[in-house]
Design an enzyme around this catalytic site. Structure first.
Site, PDB file in Angstrom:
ATOM      1  N   ARG A 268       0.863  -1.182   0.000  1.00 59.57           N
ATOM      2  CA  ARG A 268       0.000   0.000   0.000  1.00 59.57           C
ATOM      3  C   ARG A 268       0.901   1.233   0.000  1.00 59.57           C
ATOM      4  NH1 ARG A 268      -3.624  -2.630  -1.622  1.00 59.57           N
ATOM      5  NH2 ARG A 268      -5.633  -3.045  -0.647  1.00 59.57           N
ATOM      6  N   GLU A 297      -3.927   7.926  -4.613  1.00 63.74           N
ATOM      7  CA  GLU A 297      -4.176   7.287  -5.920  1.00 63.74           C
ATOM      8  C   GLU A 297      -5.424   7.867  -6.545  1.00 63.74           C
ATOM      9  OE1 GLU A 297      -4.197   3.048  -5.299  1.00 63.74           O
ATOM     10  OE2 GLU A 297      -2.161   3.050  -4.533  1.00 63.74           O
ATOM     11  N   HIS A 319      -1.671   0.685  -9.608  1.00 65.30           N
ATOM     12  CA  HIS A 319      -2.252  -0.299  -8.673  1.00 65.30           C
ATOM     13  C   HIS A 319      -2.755  -1.509  -9.480  1.00 65.30           C
ATOM     14  CE1 HIS A 319      -3.976  -0.641  -4.414  1.00 65.30           C
ATOM     15  NE2 HIS A 319      -3.877  -1.851  -4.940  1.00 65.30           N
TER      16      HIS A 319
HETATM   17  P1  NAD Z   1      -1.009 -11.376   4.649  1.00 66.43           P
HETATM   18  O1  NAD Z   1      -1.817 -10.903   5.810  1.00 66.43           O
HETATM   19  O2  NAD Z   1      -1.062 -12.820   4.259  1.00 66.43           O
HETATM   20  O3  NAD Z   1       0.533 -10.997   4.861  1.00 66.43           O
HETATM   21  C1  NAD Z   1       0.972  -9.804   5.415  1.00 66.43           C
HETATM   22  C2  NAD Z   1       2.165 -10.092   6.295  1.00 66.43           C
HETATM   23  O4  NAD Z   1       2.698  -8.843   6.768  1.00 66.43           O
HETATM   24  C3  NAD Z   1       1.800 -10.935   7.533  1.00 66.43           C
HETATM   25  O5  NAD Z   1       2.642 -12.071   7.611  1.00 66.43           O
HETATM   26  C4  NAD Z   1       2.062  -9.985   8.688  1.00 66.43           C
HETATM   27  O6  NAD Z   1       2.550 -10.654   9.849  1.00 66.43           O
HETATM   28  C5  NAD Z   1       3.127  -9.071   8.103  1.00 66.43           C
HETATM   29  N1  NAD Z   1       3.302  -7.825   8.840  1.00 66.43           N
HETATM   30  C6  NAD Z   1       2.399  -7.144   9.594  1.00 66.43           C
HETATM   31  N2  NAD Z   1       2.991  -6.051  10.127  1.00 66.43           N
HETATM   32  C7  NAD Z   1       4.272  -6.048   9.701  1.00 66.43           C
HETATM   33  C8  NAD Z   1       5.367  -5.177   9.897  1.00 66.43           C
HETATM   34  N3  NAD Z   1       5.286  -4.086  10.673  1.00 66.43           N
HETATM   35  N4  NAD Z   1       6.536  -5.465   9.275  1.00 66.43           N
HETATM   36  C9  NAD Z   1       6.654  -6.570   8.475  1.00 66.43           C
HETATM   37  N5  NAD Z   1       5.646  -7.435   8.275  1.00 66.43           N
HETATM   38  C10 NAD Z   1       4.467  -7.173   8.873  1.00 66.43           C
HETATM   39  O7  NAD Z   1      -1.450 -10.452   3.441  1.00 66.43           O
HETATM   40  P2  NAD Z   1      -1.215 -10.716   1.880  1.00 66.43           P
HETATM   41  O8  NAD Z   1      -2.350 -11.460   1.307  1.00 66.43           O
HETATM   42  O9  NAD Z   1       0.182 -11.241   1.697  1.00 66.43           O
HETATM   43  O10 NAD Z   1      -1.307  -9.202   1.339  1.00 66.43           O
HETATM   44  C11 NAD Z   1      -0.399  -8.211   1.799  1.00 66.43           C
HETATM   45  C12 NAD Z   1      -0.859  -6.834   1.353  1.00 66.43           C
HETATM   46  O11 NAD Z   1      -0.616  -6.671  -0.045  1.00 66.43           O
HETATM   47  C13 NAD Z   1      -2.364  -6.588   1.475  1.00 66.43           C
HETATM   48  O12 NAD Z   1      -2.720  -6.183   2.787  1.00 66.43           O
HETATM   49  C14 NAD Z   1      -2.610  -5.486   0.468  1.00 66.43           C
HETATM   50  O13 NAD Z   1      -2.512  -4.222   1.082  1.00 66.43           O
HETATM   51  C15 NAD Z   1      -1.467  -5.647  -0.534  1.00 66.43           C
HETATM   52  N6  NAD Z   1      -1.950  -6.064  -1.873  1.00 66.43           N
HETATM   53  C16 NAD Z   1      -1.751  -5.246  -2.936  1.00 66.43           C
HETATM   54  C17 NAD Z   1      -2.152  -5.640  -4.214  1.00 66.43           C
HETATM   55  C18 NAD Z   1      -1.921  -4.774  -5.419  1.00 66.43           C
HETATM   56  O14 NAD Z   1      -2.660  -4.904  -6.402  1.00 66.43           O
HETATM   57  N7  NAD Z   1      -0.921  -3.925  -5.444  1.00 66.43           N
HETATM   58  C19 NAD Z   1      -2.777  -6.880  -4.395  1.00 66.43           C
HETATM   59  C20 NAD Z   1      -2.952  -7.700  -3.291  1.00 66.43           C
HETATM   60  C21 NAD Z   1      -2.533  -7.283  -2.033  1.00 66.43           C
END
Ligand code: NAD
Length: 368
Positions: A268, A297, A319
Protein backbone atom coordinates in the site's frame (compact mmCIF):
# COMPACT_ATOMS: atom_id res chain seq x y z
CA UNK A 1 -35.04 -22.72 -2.65
CA UNK A 2 -34.59 -19.13 -3.89
CA UNK A 3 -32.81 -16.79 -1.49
CA UNK A 4 -34.84 -13.98 0.07
CA UNK A 5 -34.80 -10.87 -2.05
CA UNK A 6 -31.64 -9.32 -0.61
CA UNK A 7 -30.68 -5.86 -1.81
CA UNK A 8 -27.06 -5.17 -2.69
CA UNK A 9 -25.32 -1.96 -3.71
CA UNK A 10 -21.94 -2.35 -5.44
CA UNK A 11 -19.80 0.81 -5.48
CA UNK A 12 -18.18 -0.47 -8.67
CA UNK A 13 -18.83 -3.02 -11.40
CA UNK A 14 -16.68 -5.89 -10.11
CA UNK A 15 -17.66 -8.02 -13.13
CA UNK A 16 -21.02 -9.17 -14.50
CA UNK A 17 -20.25 -12.89 -14.27
CA UNK A 18 -19.90 -12.65 -10.49
CA UNK A 19 -22.73 -10.15 -9.97
CA UNK A 20 -25.02 -12.38 -12.05
CA UNK A 21 -24.46 -15.15 -9.49
CA UNK A 22 -26.26 -12.90 -7.02
CA UNK A 23 -28.98 -11.98 -9.53
CA UNK A 24 -29.54 -15.65 -10.35
CA UNK A 25 -30.30 -16.23 -6.66
CA UNK A 26 -32.94 -13.51 -6.65
CA UNK A 27 -30.80 -10.70 -5.26
CA UNK A 28 -31.57 -7.17 -6.37
CA UNK A 29 -28.19 -5.74 -7.34
CA UNK A 30 -27.59 -2.07 -8.04
CA UNK A 31 -24.19 -1.16 -9.46
CA UNK A 32 -22.49 2.23 -9.52
CA UNK A 33 -21.13 1.57 -12.98
CA UNK A 34 -18.69 4.45 -13.47
CA UNK A 35 -14.93 4.61 -13.84
CA UNK A 36 -14.53 6.59 -10.64
CA UNK A 37 -15.68 5.72 -7.12
CA UNK A 38 -19.04 7.09 -5.95
CA UNK A 39 -19.01 10.05 -3.58
CA UNK A 40 -19.26 8.93 0.05
CA UNK A 41 -22.55 10.82 0.29
CA UNK A 42 -24.06 8.44 -2.25
CA UNK A 43 -22.78 5.35 -0.43
CA UNK A 44 -24.38 6.63 2.78
CA UNK A 45 -27.63 7.35 0.94
CA UNK A 46 -27.75 3.82 -0.49
CA UNK A 47 -26.91 2.26 2.86
CA UNK A 48 -29.58 4.37 4.58
CA UNK A 49 -32.14 3.14 2.02
CA UNK A 50 -31.95 -0.26 3.74
CA UNK A 51 -29.66 -2.41 1.58
CA UNK A 52 -28.56 -5.73 3.08
CA UNK A 53 -25.08 -5.77 1.60
CA UNK A 54 -22.52 -3.31 0.29
CA UNK A 55 -19.80 -4.35 -2.17
CA UNK A 56 -16.77 -2.08 -1.86
CA UNK A 57 -13.33 -1.59 -3.34
CA UNK A 58 -10.21 -0.03 -1.84
CA UNK A 59 -11.38 3.38 -3.12
CA UNK A 60 -14.32 3.63 -0.70
CA UNK A 61 -13.82 5.01 2.82
CA UNK A 62 -16.09 2.88 5.01
CA UNK A 63 -16.39 4.14 8.58
CA UNK A 64 -18.83 5.00 11.40
CA UNK A 65 -20.85 7.34 9.15
CA UNK A 66 -21.60 4.47 6.77
CA UNK A 67 -22.25 1.93 9.54
CA UNK A 68 -24.54 4.38 11.36
CA UNK A 69 -26.58 4.76 8.16
CA UNK A 70 -26.90 0.98 8.00
CA UNK A 71 -27.80 0.43 11.66
CA UNK A 72 -30.29 -2.42 11.88
CA UNK A 73 -30.31 -3.11 8.13
CA UNK A 74 -26.78 -3.46 6.71
CA UNK A 75 -25.68 -7.06 7.27
CA UNK A 76 -22.34 -7.24 5.46
CA UNK A 77 -19.70 -5.20 3.65
CA UNK A 78 -17.95 -7.32 1.02
CA UNK A 79 -14.60 -5.84 -0.03
CA UNK A 80 -13.32 -6.81 -3.48
CA UNK A 81 -9.66 -6.91 -2.36
CA UNK A 82 -7.46 -8.65 0.19
CA UNK A 83 -6.35 -5.33 1.74
CA UNK A 84 -9.04 -3.58 3.78
CA UNK A 85 -7.33 -0.46 5.13
CA UNK A 86 -10.18 1.66 3.70
CA UNK A 87 -12.58 -0.01 6.15
CA UNK A 88 -12.46 1.18 9.75
CA UNK A 89 -12.33 -2.11 11.62
CA UNK A 90 -12.98 -0.59 15.06
CA UNK A 91 -16.09 1.16 13.70
CA UNK A 92 -17.33 -2.04 12.03
CA UNK A 93 -16.86 -3.87 15.33
CA UNK A 94 -18.67 -1.16 17.30
CA UNK A 95 -21.67 -1.52 14.98
CA UNK A 96 -21.19 -5.31 14.84
CA UNK A 97 -21.25 -5.37 11.04
CA UNK A 98 -19.09 -8.10 9.49
CA UNK A 99 -16.87 -7.31 6.55
CA UNK A 100 -15.24 -9.79 4.19
CA UNK A 101 -12.20 -9.74 1.86
CA UNK A 102 -10.70 -11.84 -0.94
CA UNK A 103 -7.40 -13.41 0.19
CA UNK A 104 -5.50 -16.14 -1.72
CA UNK A 105 -7.08 -15.68 -5.15
CA UNK A 106 -4.83 -12.68 -5.92
CA UNK A 107 -1.72 -13.97 -4.19
CA UNK A 108 0.04 -15.46 -7.24
CA UNK A 109 -0.87 -12.59 -9.58
CA UNK A 110 0.40 -9.98 -7.14
CA UNK A 111 3.58 -11.91 -6.33
CA UNK A 112 4.45 -12.44 -10.00
CA UNK A 113 3.84 -8.76 -10.75
CA UNK A 114 6.18 -7.75 -7.91
CA UNK A 115 8.84 -10.00 -9.43
CA UNK A 116 8.24 -8.55 -12.91
CA UNK A 117 8.44 -5.00 -11.52
CA UNK A 118 11.73 -5.90 -9.88
CA UNK A 119 13.13 -7.16 -13.18
CA UNK A 120 11.67 -4.21 -15.04
CA UNK A 121 13.42 -1.57 -12.96
CA UNK A 122 16.68 -3.50 -12.52
CA UNK A 123 17.16 -4.38 -16.19
CA UNK A 124 15.87 -1.04 -17.44
CA UNK A 125 13.08 -2.44 -19.59
CA UNK A 126 11.29 0.89 -19.92
CA UNK A 127 14.21 3.15 -20.90
CA UNK A 128 15.67 0.50 -23.21
CA UNK A 129 12.41 -0.01 -25.09
CA UNK A 130 11.95 3.76 -25.30
CA UNK A 131 15.37 3.97 -26.95
CA UNK A 132 14.14 1.73 -29.76
CA UNK A 133 10.70 3.34 -30.08
CA UNK A 134 12.13 6.86 -30.19
CA UNK A 135 14.67 5.80 -32.79
CA UNK A 136 17.58 6.70 -30.52
CA UNK A 137 19.20 3.22 -30.78
CA UNK A 138 22.30 4.47 -32.58
CA UNK A 139 24.48 1.35 -32.46
CA UNK A 140 25.14 -1.73 -30.34
CA UNK A 141 27.74 -0.78 -27.73
CA UNK A 142 29.10 -2.72 -24.73
CA UNK A 143 27.92 -0.19 -22.16
CA UNK A 144 26.39 2.87 -23.84
CA UNK A 145 23.99 4.53 -23.35
CA UNK A 146 23.40 2.63 -20.08
CA UNK A 147 23.46 -0.77 -18.39
CA UNK A 148 21.06 -2.52 -16.05
CA UNK A 149 21.67 -4.60 -12.94
CA UNK A 150 21.35 -8.40 -12.98
CA UNK A 151 19.01 -10.07 -10.52
CA UNK A 152 20.52 -13.57 -10.55
CA UNK A 153 22.77 -14.14 -7.56
CA UNK A 154 21.62 -11.03 -5.72
CA UNK A 155 19.94 -10.70 -2.32
CA UNK A 156 16.25 -9.84 -1.97
CA UNK A 157 14.66 -8.68 1.29
CA UNK A 158 11.04 -9.75 1.65
CA UNK A 159 9.25 -7.50 4.14
CA UNK A 160 6.09 -9.29 5.30
CA UNK A 161 6.08 -13.07 4.89
CA UNK A 162 2.35 -13.71 4.63
CA UNK A 163 0.54 -15.07 1.57
CA UNK A 164 2.06 -12.75 -1.07
CA UNK A 165 5.51 -12.56 0.52
CA UNK A 166 5.72 -16.37 0.49
CA UNK A 167 4.42 -16.64 -3.09
CA UNK A 168 7.05 -14.10 -4.12
CA UNK A 169 9.79 -16.22 -2.52
CA UNK A 170 8.61 -19.40 -4.28
CA UNK A 171 8.99 -17.64 -7.62
CA UNK A 172 12.22 -15.81 -6.75
CA UNK A 173 14.06 -19.05 -5.93
CA UNK A 174 14.23 -19.76 -9.66
CA UNK A 175 16.22 -16.54 -10.11
CA UNK A 176 18.89 -17.89 -7.81
CA UNK A 177 18.72 -15.18 -5.21
CA UNK A 178 19.45 -15.13 -1.49
CA UNK A 179 16.46 -14.16 0.62
CA UNK A 180 16.34 -12.09 3.81
CA UNK A 181 12.96 -12.10 5.52
CA UNK A 182 11.45 -9.70 8.01
CA UNK A 183 8.09 -10.12 9.72
CA UNK A 184 7.62 -9.14 13.36
CA UNK A 185 4.22 -10.86 13.61
CA UNK A 186 4.39 -14.15 11.76
CA UNK A 187 7.53 -16.22 11.21
CA UNK A 188 6.78 -18.88 8.58
CA UNK A 189 9.69 -21.05 9.69
CA UNK A 190 8.39 -24.30 8.12
CA UNK A 191 7.96 -22.53 4.82
CA UNK A 192 11.44 -20.99 5.05
CA UNK A 193 12.91 -24.44 5.74
CA UNK A 194 11.27 -25.75 2.56
CA UNK A 195 12.61 -22.84 0.52
CA UNK A 196 16.09 -23.63 1.87
CA UNK A 197 15.62 -27.29 0.88
CA UNK A 198 14.70 -26.19 -2.63
CA UNK A 199 17.74 -23.91 -2.80
CA UNK A 200 19.95 -26.81 -1.66
CA UNK A 201 18.37 -29.13 -4.25
CA UNK A 202 19.05 -26.63 -7.02
CA UNK A 203 22.70 -26.57 -5.93
CA UNK A 204 22.91 -30.39 -5.80
CA UNK A 205 21.43 -30.65 -9.29
CA UNK A 206 23.96 -28.16 -10.62
CA UNK A 207 21.30 -25.59 -11.50
CA UNK A 208 23.44 -23.05 -9.66
CA UNK A 209 27.13 -23.00 -8.91
CA UNK A 210 26.75 -21.33 -5.52
CA UNK A 211 24.63 -22.17 -2.50
CA UNK A 212 21.82 -19.74 -1.68
CA UNK A 213 20.29 -19.02 1.69
CA UNK A 214 17.04 -17.81 3.19
CA UNK A 215 16.63 -16.58 6.79
CA UNK A 216 14.71 -14.28 9.06
CA UNK A 217 16.61 -11.18 10.14
CA UNK A 218 15.83 -7.80 11.74
CA UNK A 219 14.39 -5.01 9.58
CA UNK A 220 17.72 -3.18 9.78
CA UNK A 221 19.65 -6.24 8.62
CA UNK A 222 17.18 -6.88 5.80
CA UNK A 223 17.40 -3.31 4.52
CA UNK A 224 21.18 -3.09 4.82
CA UNK A 225 21.90 -6.48 3.27
CA UNK A 226 19.57 -6.43 0.27
CA UNK A 227 20.01 -5.49 -3.37
CA UNK A 228 16.21 -5.43 -3.67
CA UNK A 229 13.64 -4.75 -0.97
CA UNK A 230 10.09 -5.90 -1.73
CA UNK A 231 7.16 -4.92 0.51
CA UNK A 232 4.29 -7.33 1.24
CA UNK A 233 2.72 -5.93 4.41
CA UNK A 234 -0.80 -4.68 5.11
CA UNK A 235 -1.22 -0.96 5.76
CA UNK A 236 -1.55 -0.63 9.53
CA UNK A 237 -1.70 2.86 10.99
CA UNK A 238 -0.60 3.92 14.49
CA UNK A 239 -2.97 2.38 17.02
CA UNK A 240 -4.11 -0.39 14.66
CA UNK A 241 -1.30 -2.81 15.50
CA UNK A 242 1.67 -3.27 17.80
CA UNK A 243 3.90 -3.00 14.72
CA UNK A 244 2.31 -0.41 12.42
CA UNK A 245 3.47 -0.25 8.82
CA UNK A 246 2.55 3.36 8.01
CA UNK A 247 5.78 4.97 6.69
CA UNK A 248 7.70 1.80 7.58
CA UNK A 249 10.01 2.87 4.78
CA UNK A 250 10.95 6.40 5.81
CA UNK A 251 14.09 8.48 5.49
CA UNK A 252 16.07 6.52 8.07
CA UNK A 253 14.99 3.16 6.61
CA UNK A 254 16.04 4.31 3.13
CA UNK A 255 19.41 5.43 4.49
CA UNK A 256 20.03 1.88 5.70
CA UNK A 257 19.70 0.53 2.15
CA UNK A 258 22.65 0.20 -0.23
CA UNK A 259 23.11 3.00 -2.77
CA UNK A 260 22.82 0.29 -5.43
CA UNK A 261 19.57 -1.13 -4.05
CA UNK A 262 16.02 -0.95 -5.42
CA UNK A 263 12.71 -0.69 -3.57
CA UNK A 264 9.66 -2.57 -4.88
CA UNK A 265 6.23 -1.72 -3.45
CA UNK A 266 3.06 -3.66 -4.27
CA UNK A 267 1.62 -3.36 -0.74
CA UNK A 268 0.00 0.00 0.00
CA UNK A 269 1.28 3.49 -0.83
CA UNK A 270 1.40 4.87 2.73
CA UNK A 271 3.80 2.10 3.79
CA UNK A 272 6.42 4.27 2.07
CA UNK A 273 7.04 7.94 2.88
CA UNK A 274 6.94 9.19 -0.72
CA UNK A 275 8.55 12.56 -0.02
CA UNK A 276 11.47 10.78 1.66
CA UNK A 277 11.66 8.26 -1.20
CA UNK A 278 11.72 10.96 -3.90
CA UNK A 279 14.47 12.81 -2.00
CA UNK A 280 16.45 9.58 -1.51
CA UNK A 281 16.21 8.78 -5.22
CA UNK A 282 17.35 12.28 -6.18
CA UNK A 283 20.28 12.17 -3.78
CA UNK A 284 21.34 8.70 -4.91
CA UNK A 285 20.66 7.19 -1.48
CA UNK A 286 19.16 4.21 -3.34
CA UNK A 287 19.39 3.26 -7.02
CA UNK A 288 15.73 3.03 -8.00
CA UNK A 289 12.18 2.04 -7.19
CA UNK A 290 9.25 0.27 -8.79
CA UNK A 291 5.92 1.32 -7.32
CA UNK A 292 2.43 -0.04 -7.90
CA UNK A 293 0.75 1.81 -5.03
CA UNK A 294 0.89 5.39 -3.82
CA UNK A 295 0.02 7.56 -0.84
CA UNK A 296 -2.63 9.19 -3.01
CA UNK A 297 -4.18 7.29 -5.92
CA UNK A 298 -4.30 8.04 -8.79
CA UNK A 299 -0.80 9.51 -8.51
CA UNK A 300 -1.16 13.32 -8.47
CA UNK A 301 0.21 15.27 -11.42
CA UNK A 302 2.60 17.16 -9.15
CA UNK A 303 4.02 14.09 -7.36
CA UNK A 304 7.81 14.37 -6.93
CA UNK A 305 7.97 10.76 -8.14
CA UNK A 306 7.13 12.04 -11.62
CA UNK A 307 10.30 14.16 -11.71
CA UNK A 308 11.74 13.62 -15.24
CA UNK A 309 15.18 13.40 -13.64
CA UNK A 310 14.06 10.15 -11.97
CA UNK A 311 12.28 8.67 -14.95
CA UNK A 312 14.93 6.12 -15.90
CA UNK A 313 15.10 4.59 -12.41
CA UNK A 314 11.55 4.86 -11.15
CA UNK A 315 8.80 2.65 -12.54
CA UNK A 316 5.23 3.68 -11.80
CA UNK A 317 2.18 1.41 -12.17
CA UNK A 318 -1.55 2.05 -11.62
CA UNK A 319 -2.25 -0.30 -8.67
CA UNK A 320 -2.08 -3.08 -11.20
CA UNK A 321 -0.45 -6.04 -9.43
CA UNK A 322 -3.63 -8.09 -9.09
CA UNK A 323 -4.92 -6.97 -12.48
CA UNK A 324 -4.92 -10.31 -14.27
CA UNK A 325 -8.08 -11.18 -16.17
CA UNK A 326 -8.88 -14.33 -14.20
CA UNK A 327 -7.71 -12.92 -10.88
CA UNK A 328 -9.92 -9.85 -11.12
CA UNK A 329 -13.04 -11.19 -12.82
CA UNK A 330 -13.50 -14.95 -12.48
CA UNK A 331 -16.79 -15.82 -10.76
CA UNK A 332 -15.07 -18.98 -9.48
CA UNK A 333 -14.45 -18.26 -5.77
CA UNK A 334 -11.21 -20.24 -5.94
CA UNK A 335 -9.86 -18.21 -8.85
CA UNK A 336 -11.22 -14.68 -8.92
CA UNK A 337 -11.59 -11.77 -6.54
CA UNK A 338 -15.09 -11.07 -7.88
CA UNK A 339 -16.15 -14.69 -7.29
CA UNK A 340 -14.67 -14.80 -3.80
CA UNK A 341 -16.26 -11.45 -2.98
CA UNK A 342 -19.82 -12.45 -3.88
CA UNK A 343 -19.49 -15.92 -2.34
CA UNK A 344 -18.30 -14.38 0.94
CA UNK A 345 -21.25 -11.99 0.81
CA UNK A 346 -23.71 -14.84 0.20
CA UNK A 347 -22.17 -16.89 3.01
CA UNK A 348 -22.82 -14.11 5.51
CA UNK A 349 -26.38 -13.48 4.31
CA UNK A 350 -27.47 -17.04 3.70
CA UNK A 351 -25.50 -19.51 5.83
CA UNK A 352 -27.24 -18.70 9.09
CA UNK A 353 -23.88 -19.14 10.85
CA UNK A 354 -22.19 -16.65 13.13
CA UNK A 355 -19.81 -14.40 11.15
CA UNK A 356 -17.13 -15.66 13.55
CA UNK A 357 -17.16 -19.00 11.74
CA UNK A 358 -17.59 -17.81 8.15
CA UNK A 359 -14.50 -17.90 5.93
CA UNK A 360 -13.23 -14.54 4.66
CA UNK A 361 -14.99 -12.52 7.36
CA UNK A 362 -12.18 -10.26 8.58
CA UNK A 363 -13.54 -8.90 11.87
CA UNK A 364 -14.46 -12.23 13.45
CA UNK A 365 -13.50 -10.85 16.85
CA UNK A 366 -16.68 -8.76 16.96
CA UNK A 367 -18.82 -11.90 16.94
CA UNK A 368 -16.96 -14.20 19.32
P1 NAD B 1 -1.01 -11.38 4.65
O1 NAD B 1 -1.82 -10.90 5.81
O2 NAD B 1 -1.06 -12.82 4.26
O3 NAD B 1 0.53 -11.00 4.86
C1 NAD B 1 0.97 -9.80 5.42
C2 NAD B 1 2.16 -10.09 6.29
O4 NAD B 1 2.70 -8.84 6.77
C3 NAD B 1 1.80 -10.93 7.53
O5 NAD B 1 2.64 -12.07 7.61
C4 NAD B 1 2.06 -9.98 8.69
O6 NAD B 1 2.55 -10.65 9.85
C5 NAD B 1 3.13 -9.07 8.10
N1 NAD B 1 3.30 -7.83 8.84
C6 NAD B 1 2.40 -7.14 9.59
N2 NAD B 1 2.99 -6.05 10.13
C7 NAD B 1 4.27 -6.05 9.70
C8 NAD B 1 5.37 -5.18 9.90
N3 NAD B 1 5.29 -4.09 10.67
N4 NAD B 1 6.54 -5.47 9.28
C9 NAD B 1 6.65 -6.57 8.48
N5 NAD B 1 5.65 -7.43 8.27
C10 NAD B 1 4.47 -7.17 8.87
O7 NAD B 1 -1.45 -10.45 3.44
P2 NAD B 1 -1.22 -10.72 1.88
O8 NAD B 1 -2.35 -11.46 1.31
O9 NAD B 1 0.18 -11.24 1.70
O10 NAD B 1 -1.31 -9.20 1.34
C11 NAD B 1 -0.40 -8.21 1.80
C12 NAD B 1 -0.86 -6.83 1.35
O11 NAD B 1 -0.62 -6.67 -0.04
C13 NAD B 1 -2.36 -6.59 1.48
O12 NAD B 1 -2.72 -6.18 2.79
C14 NAD B 1 -2.61 -5.49 0.47
O13 NAD B 1 -2.51 -4.22 1.08
C15 NAD B 1 -1.47 -5.65 -0.53
N6 NAD B 1 -1.95 -6.06 -1.87
C16 NAD B 1 -1.75 -5.25 -2.94
C17 NAD B 1 -2.15 -5.64 -4.21
C18 NAD B 1 -1.92 -4.77 -5.42
O14 NAD B 1 -2.66 -4.90 -6.40
N7 NAD B 1 -0.92 -3.93 -5.44
C19 NAD B 1 -2.78 -6.88 -4.39
C20 NAD B 1 -2.95 -7.70 -3.29
C21 NAD B 1 -2.53 -7.28 -2.03
Amino acid sequence: MPAPRYRVFATCNIGDDALNLLRSRGYEVEVYDHLEAPPKKLIIEKVRSGIDALITTLRDPIDAEVFEAGKGTLKVVAQDAVGFDNINRADANRYRIPFTHTPDVLTEATAEFALFMLGCVARKLYPSERLVRENRWGAWHPFLPFLGDEVTGKTVAVIGTGRIGQAFMKKAVALDVNLLCYDPVYQAQDFINKIQEEMDLRRRHGFTSEGRTVRYVSLEEALAGADFVTLHVPLLREGEAATPTFHLINESALRLMKPTAYLINTSRGPVVDEQALAAALKQGVIAGAALDVFEKEPLPADSPLRDPELEDRVRLFPHFASAGRITRLSPDPDKGMAGRCVHALMAVLESGQSPASIPYVVNKEAFQ
